[in-house]
Design an enzyme around this catalytic site. Structure first.
Site, PDB file in Angstrom:
ATOM      1  N   SER A  39       7.774  11.766  14.851  1.00 12.19           N
ATOM      2  CA  SER A  39       7.182  12.169  13.572  1.00 12.19           C
ATOM      3  C   SER A  39       7.168  13.685  13.389  1.00 12.19           C
ATOM      4  O   SER A  39       6.659  14.187  12.399  1.00 12.19           O
ATOM      5  CB  SER A  39       5.759  11.613  13.454  1.00 12.19           C
ATOM      6  N   ASN A  62      -4.529   8.779  18.773  1.00  9.33           N
ATOM      7  CA  ASN A  62      -4.989   7.979  17.627  1.00  9.33           C
ATOM      8  C   ASN A  62      -6.156   8.638  16.889  1.00  9.33           C
ATOM      9  O   ASN A  62      -6.163   8.724  15.658  1.00  9.33           O
ATOM     10  CB  ASN A  62      -5.388   6.573  18.079  1.00  9.33           C
ATOM     11  N   THR A 104      -2.971   6.801 -34.412  1.00  9.02           N
ATOM     12  CA  THR A 104      -3.139   5.561 -33.653  1.00  9.02           C
ATOM     13  C   THR A 104      -1.820   4.834 -33.872  1.00  9.02           C
ATOM     14  O   THR A 104      -1.228   4.934 -34.961  1.00  9.02           O
ATOM     15  CB  THR A 104      -4.319   4.695 -34.148  1.00  9.02           C
ATOM     16  N   HIS A 105      -1.339   4.128 -32.873  1.00 10.57           N
ATOM     17  CA  HIS A 105      -0.026   3.453 -32.937  1.00 10.57           C
ATOM     18  C   HIS A 105       1.100   4.447 -33.260  1.00 10.57           C
ATOM     19  O   HIS A 105       2.102   4.068 -33.864  1.00 10.57           O
ATOM     20  CB  HIS A 105      -0.001   2.329 -33.983  1.00 10.57           C
ATOM     21  N   SER A 132      21.631  23.041 -22.943  1.00 15.35           N
ATOM     22  CA  SER A 132      22.605  21.979 -22.689  1.00 15.35           C
ATOM     23  C   SER A 132      23.944  22.626 -22.371  1.00 15.35           C
ATOM     24  O   SER A 132      24.284  23.668 -22.925  1.00 15.35           O
ATOM     25  CB  SER A 132      22.723  21.100 -23.933  1.00 15.35           C
ATOM     26  N   LYS A 181      20.880  23.287 -28.389  1.00 17.74           N
ATOM     27  CA  LYS A 181      19.757  22.586 -27.745  1.00 17.74           C
ATOM     28  C   LYS A 181      18.874  23.453 -26.872  1.00 17.74           C
ATOM     29  O   LYS A 181      19.341  24.342 -26.172  1.00 17.74           O
ATOM     30  CB  LYS A 181      20.318  21.446 -26.883  1.00 17.74           C
ATOM     31  N   GLU A 237       9.685  16.612 -19.183  1.00 16.01           N
ATOM     32  CA  GLU A 237      10.331  15.341 -18.842  1.00 16.01           C
ATOM     33  C   GLU A 237      10.273  15.087 -17.333  1.00 16.01           C
ATOM     34  O   GLU A 237      10.042  13.965 -16.879  1.00 16.01           O
ATOM     35  CB  GLU A 237      11.792  15.342 -19.305  1.00 16.01           C
ATOM     36  N   TYR A 246      -5.426   0.838  15.687  1.00 14.82           N
ATOM     37  CA  TYR A 246      -4.240   1.628  15.327  1.00 14.82           C
ATOM     38  C   TYR A 246      -2.951   0.836  15.561  1.00 14.82           C
ATOM     39  O   TYR A 246      -2.802   0.145  16.573  1.00 14.82           O
ATOM     40  CB  TYR A 246      -4.192   2.929  16.157  1.00 14.82           C
ATOM     41  N   GLN A 252       1.794   5.526  10.808  1.00 14.69           N
ATOM     42  CA  GLN A 252       2.507   6.811  10.767  1.00 14.69           C
ATOM     43  C   GLN A 252       3.194   6.998   9.408  1.00 14.69           C
ATOM     44  O   GLN A 252       3.467   8.119   8.988  1.00 14.69           O
ATOM     45  CB  GLN A 252       3.534   6.842  11.906  1.00 14.69           C
ATOM     46  N   LYS A 299       2.109   9.490   6.314  1.00 18.16           N
ATOM     47  CA  LYS A 299       2.252  10.950   6.199  1.00 18.16           C
ATOM     48  C   LYS A 299       3.271  11.406   5.165  1.00 18.16           C
ATOM     49  O   LYS A 299       2.935  12.163   4.258  1.00 18.16           O
ATOM     50  CB  LYS A 299       2.559  11.564   7.551  1.00 18.16           C
TER      51      LYS A 299
HETATM   52  N1  ARG Z   1       2.620  10.130  15.022  1.00 12.80           N
HETATM   53  C1  ARG Z   1       1.569   9.189  15.116  1.00 12.80           C
HETATM   54  C2  ARG Z   1       1.047   8.882  13.713  1.00 12.80           C
HETATM   55  O1  ARG Z   1       1.333   9.629  12.854  1.00 12.80           O
HETATM   56  C3  ARG Z   1       0.467   9.754  15.936  1.00 12.80           C
HETATM   57  C4  ARG Z   1      -0.356   8.733  16.656  1.00 12.80           C
HETATM   58  C5  ARG Z   1       0.413   8.166  17.741  1.00 12.80           C
HETATM   59  N2  ARG Z   1      -0.329   7.207  18.477  1.00 12.80           N
HETATM   60  C6  ARG Z   1       0.292   6.314  19.226  1.00 12.80           C
HETATM   61  N3  ARG Z   1      -0.465   5.473  19.834  1.00 12.80           N
HETATM   62  N4  ARG Z   1       1.580   6.245  19.317  1.00 12.80           N
HETATM   63  O2  ARG Z   1       0.385   7.908  13.473  1.00 12.80           O
END
Ligand code: ARG
Length: 459
Positions: A23, A110, A155-156, A277, A283, A290, A317, A322, A325
């Site tokens: 990650s 974790n 409206t509409h 454009s 234009k 947009e 967990y 993961q 993120k």
């Molecule tokens: N990169 C992991 C995440 O974003 C971190 C936690 C990892 N924990 C594990 N038991 N592998 O969730």
């Protein structure tokens, strides 16, 4: 490949597996939060006698050195590490030796990642809130200047009744104000510290979780270690709040696009916020509006994606988490960029007051007021409605607006009309008569503007 857990394994991880699992490419975004969390952790370990004060000081100095070097670009976060936690810990051990190996005492990745993500999110909530506040300030500025700029209310997407530009802007003020309130709620609910939850079941060390929570400005520690490492509710709430912000920006963008069209000409988007454009020289396209409208889909997608990721995960967990993120980072960056760009576009937007007022006049937006006039002259509303319907038909045939009819023409349709009809159906009268709280009349608007001003200045 640098990872923290080779001990029980007999084979090297396959390259593809390693990459799939890693990650670092995205979690390096919270290196600062990771270091901040670690510093609080070692302070607590030393306070509890689990580390010596000397070890604590050495670790903190090492961690701060890493932070400064990454910030200054002399230390690069490279992809040979599995994640940001491994990177920081490995660098720490390289720099300070054995004491560095004690950093992870009483902690799991974790609870560490749960903390990092919360710290990151908390910082970003603040940034989002400041951007929304800037936007509200621009909206309020326009409101103050436009309590007598008449325009059609729709409206509409059909012209309905006259309003003012201040009133129209005021609607968006309320929306973005609610967005800020949502952020505040989310922050209040999420602000409990997961550190100390360990992998899922706490630890055997005598950790002082109240103390770490306090050091990191949380309201207290989380109360269930399994929930601590597997709660992503606050991210779902934030994605939902950002989806709503994007929906608001998208609606506003849509209006700017319509108003900027050749048919409406209510506004001119500044050159700095438009593009040309490659083929049609005449234009000037509203690309930024947009794109903001378009990017809304991306943020909605992140919300749906995380909800789906979370739906089948048993406690506690699991690596699925993961996936939170990249989605959340992208949604936050997108939303922040869109709010900032929209604010700039709005600040430089030129409103064509005369066009807006003419449009209101020629759209019979004062027809309800003409009917109300007849009611005030003793005609039942249903009959008045019919009479004004005939007036409108007459005007459409002659291609004129109601106030362009002569008194004789009015009276030919109903003898109840008198000279004062012109005043009764002027845009100014139509708007000024509407002075209930929240209505477009100048007096009502000014009261609202004063309230919003007090709100923005934090009173
Ligand atoms: N990169 C992991 C995440 O974003 C971190 C936690 C990892 N924990 C594990 N038991 N592998 O969730």
């Amino acid at each position: 490949m640098a990872q923290l857990w080779g001990g029980r394994f007999t084979k090297e991880t396959d390259e593809l597996v390693y990459r799939f699992n890693a990650s670092i490419s995205f979690d390096q975004k919270f290196y600062e939060q990771d270091i901040r969390g670690s510093i609080a952790h070692v302070k607590m370990l030393a306070k509890q006698g689990i580390l010596t004060e000397a070890e604590r000081d050495q670790i903190i100095e090492g961690l701060e050195g890493i932070r400064v070097d990454v910030e200054e670009g002399t230390l690069h976060i490279t992809e040979e590490y599995e994640d940001i936690h491994s990177f920081v810990e490995t660098k720490l051990i390289e720099r300070i030796g054995d004491a560095g190996k004690k950093l992870h005492t009483g902690r799991s990745r974790n609870d560490q990642v749960a903390l990092d993500m919360k710290l990151y999110t908390r910082d970003e909530i603040k940034a989002l809130d400041e951007l929304l506040k800037d936007l509200l300030e621009v909206i309020l500025q326009i409101m103050k200047q436009s309590t007598e700029v008449y325009m059609p209310g729709f409206t509409h997407l059909q012209k309905a009744q006259p309003i003012t530009l201040a009133h129209h802007m005021g609607a968006y003020f309320e929306m973005f104000k609610r967005d800020r309130l949502r952020l505040k709620d989310i922050r209040a609910r999420m602000n409990l510290c997961p550190l100390g939850a360990g992998a899922l079941a706490g630890t055997t060390y005598p950790l002082d979780r109240e103390y770490t929570a306090q050091l990191l400005e949380f309201d207290g520690p989380t109360l269930n270690s399994m929930d601590s490492v597997s709660d992503r509710d606050y991210l779902i709430e934030l994605l939902s709040a950002m989806s709503t912000m994007m929906m608001h920006l998208s609606r506003f963008s849509e209006e700017v696009i319509i108003w900027n069209s050749n048919e409406y000409q209510f506004v001119d988007i500044d050159d700095a916020y438009s593009t040309g454009s490659s083929i049609m020289p005449q234009k000037k396209n509203p690309d930024i509006a947009e794109l903001i409208r378009g990017k809304t889909g991306r943020v909605y997608g992140a919300l749906m994606s995380l909800l789906t990721t979370m739906k089948g995960i048993p406690l506690a967990y699991n690596k699925d988490m993961q996936e939170d993120k990249e989605l959340v980072f992208d949604a936050i960056d997108t939303t922040k960029e869109c709010i900032a760009l929209f604010t700039g576009m709005l600040r430089t937007l030129k409103f064509h007051d005369k066009r807006m007022e003419d449009s209101a006049k020629h759209g019979f937006t004062n027809a309800t007021d003409a009917a109300d006039y007849l009611v005030n002259h003793g005609i039942p509303f249903r009959d008045a409605h019919g009479i004004v319907g005939r007036l409108v038909l007459y005007c459409i045939e002659k291609n004129i607006s109601l106030d362009e009819m002569s008194l004789a023409e009015f009276q030919a349709i109903s003898p109840a009309f008198e000279e004062d009809i012109y005043d009764a159906i002027s845009m100014k009268t139509c708007v000024e008569m509407r002075n209930t709280i929240g209505a477009p009349g100048k007096q009502a608007m000014e009261a609202v503007i004063a309230q919003e001003e007090a709100y923005l200045s934090g009173k």
